[in-house]
Design an enzyme around this catalytic site. Sequence first.
Site, PDB file in Angstrom:
ATOM      1  N   HIS A 160       0.824  -1.214   0.000  1.00 37.85           N
ATOM      2  CA  HIS A 160       0.000   0.000   0.000  1.00 37.85           C
ATOM      3  C   HIS A 160       0.863   1.272   0.000  1.00 37.85           C
ATOM      4  O   HIS A 160       0.456   2.317   0.481  1.00 37.85           O
ATOM      5  CB  HIS A 160      -0.957   0.026   1.201  1.00 37.85           C
ATOM      6  N   SER A 281      16.011  19.811 -17.682  1.00 33.88           N
ATOM      7  CA  SER A 281      14.890  20.711 -17.914  1.00 33.88           C
ATOM      8  C   SER A 281      15.353  21.898 -18.748  1.00 33.88           C
ATOM      9  O   SER A 281      16.470  22.394 -18.580  1.00 33.88           O
ATOM     10  CB  SER A 281      14.331  21.204 -16.573  1.00 33.88           C
ATOM     11  N   LYS A 287      17.363  20.026 -12.580  1.00 39.20           N
ATOM     12  CA  LYS A 287      16.522  18.847 -12.774  1.00 39.20           C
ATOM     13  C   LYS A 287      17.294  17.678 -13.377  1.00 39.20           C
ATOM     14  O   LYS A 287      18.147  17.826 -14.229  1.00 39.20           O
ATOM     15  CB  LYS A 287      15.333  19.172 -13.685  1.00 39.20           C
ATOM     16  N   GLU A 294       9.687   7.164 -17.323  1.00 37.75           N
ATOM     17  CA  GLU A 294       8.396   7.776 -17.631  1.00 37.75           C
ATOM     18  C   GLU A 294       7.919   7.388 -19.026  1.00 37.75           C
ATOM     19  O   GLU A 294       6.722   7.124 -19.240  1.00 37.75           O
ATOM     20  CB  GLU A 294       8.504   9.291 -17.504  1.00 37.75           C
TER      21      GLU A 294
END
Length: 462
Positions: A160, A281, A287, A294
């Site tokens: 969970h 970025s 970044k 992704e």
Amino acid sequence: MEGSGHALWGGRFEDGLSPEMETLNRSLDVDWRLRRHDVRGSRAWARGLARAGLLSSEEAAEIDRGLVEVLRDLEAAGDPSRFTDEDIHTLVERLLTERIGAVGGRLHTGRSRNDQVSTDFKLWGRAAIDLLRGNLSSLIATMADRAREASGVVMPGYTHMQQAQPVTAGHWLLSRAWPLVRDMEHLGAVRVECDVLPLGSGAVAGCPFDIDRDALADDLGFSRVSENSMDGVADRDWAVRLLFGAAMTGVHLSQLAEDLVLFSSSEFGYVRLGDAFTTGSSLMPQKRNPDVAELTRGKSGRLVGNLTGALTMLKGLPTGYNRDLQEDKEAVFDSVDTLAVVLPAIRGAVAGMTIDPRRMGEALRAEVHATDLADYLVRRGVPFREAHHVVGELVRAAEGADKGLGGLTLDEMTAVHPAFAEDVFGVFDPVASVESRGVRGGTSGAALQTQLEALATALERA
């Protein structure tokens, strides 16, 4: 543009297709990638016609030579943009007839585009499945190597998305490898299903000539022939199961990718993806984006969509071949292409990522040992359900005192249950916790070694 107006049908029609219908009807742009398979199947069919006495040896040799030259011309063309033929079968036969003359028109004797395309597609499918299985095997082997390296690194295990019990980083990695083994096994079964020759089924009723289909199967490397001509031309079950296998693989890769996105974030910091598999970025210089994960996660959606589209296309088809089946290849091609890009990329990311034992160790909260504490009481004769309740009271007491479970004193523990003794604090050793679970499939070092051996065996058999 070459081939305007050429078709393998049309004797009963007075008018040609409208421009709008030609656009809808054309599939050459999609089935272009079947050109080698179409030529291969046609060469085998010519040999079959010769065995049946329908072609002389000289005619068969001339057709074979012509087909070899047609394939050479197609490869030189590079893409289908210069041709107006409706599909790859029409194009190959037209080029063959233009090259060798009327004898080329004898190649289609006893054959239909229905059994022809089904054969081409299966020839392509076997090679595609082998490619995917090879890429999966490489990824699984890489994950096993990294798991072996991280076999002694303890990290929180989660249920969970809450810390549950201590596990090793190696155990976590292998938990993501085993589903991929199942994907390999599934694709292996799909390949067996794909290994059935439809050629000789004709359009729907079979071939009226004495074609030796078993010899054809041997010639093209198929292990058996289809037993029903109607099913032979209409069967796309193997393609849908390939799409399912691709979708399931995509889901498993997406789950691994989700772990990598989370665990590489500054909040976790368990892993660091290499520069070669991350991006920056355009605005924020600091970044370090886990784009490989992704993009892998995002690609799973199109794999599931391809499966859904194919199932929907098949569900209402009446008996025999239907033109709807032209829609099968684009989805399968796309799914295979997608995984052929994703699998090597995610394998490279796993191979190059850095695992941070310090951050994993620091993340472990004392509460992950709650079950160990209950097990301690069980070993001292307390029934597990009672032990579970006792430890729950200790967790509540620790929260009330604003300290971790491991911060309770022995007096505070014995106030809840008298079975606790001085040795209870050994329970809070993460290494001891993982080593206590030595059953097969558990987290101990010995169990992990057994698991790695089992994985290697499963990989060999898949």
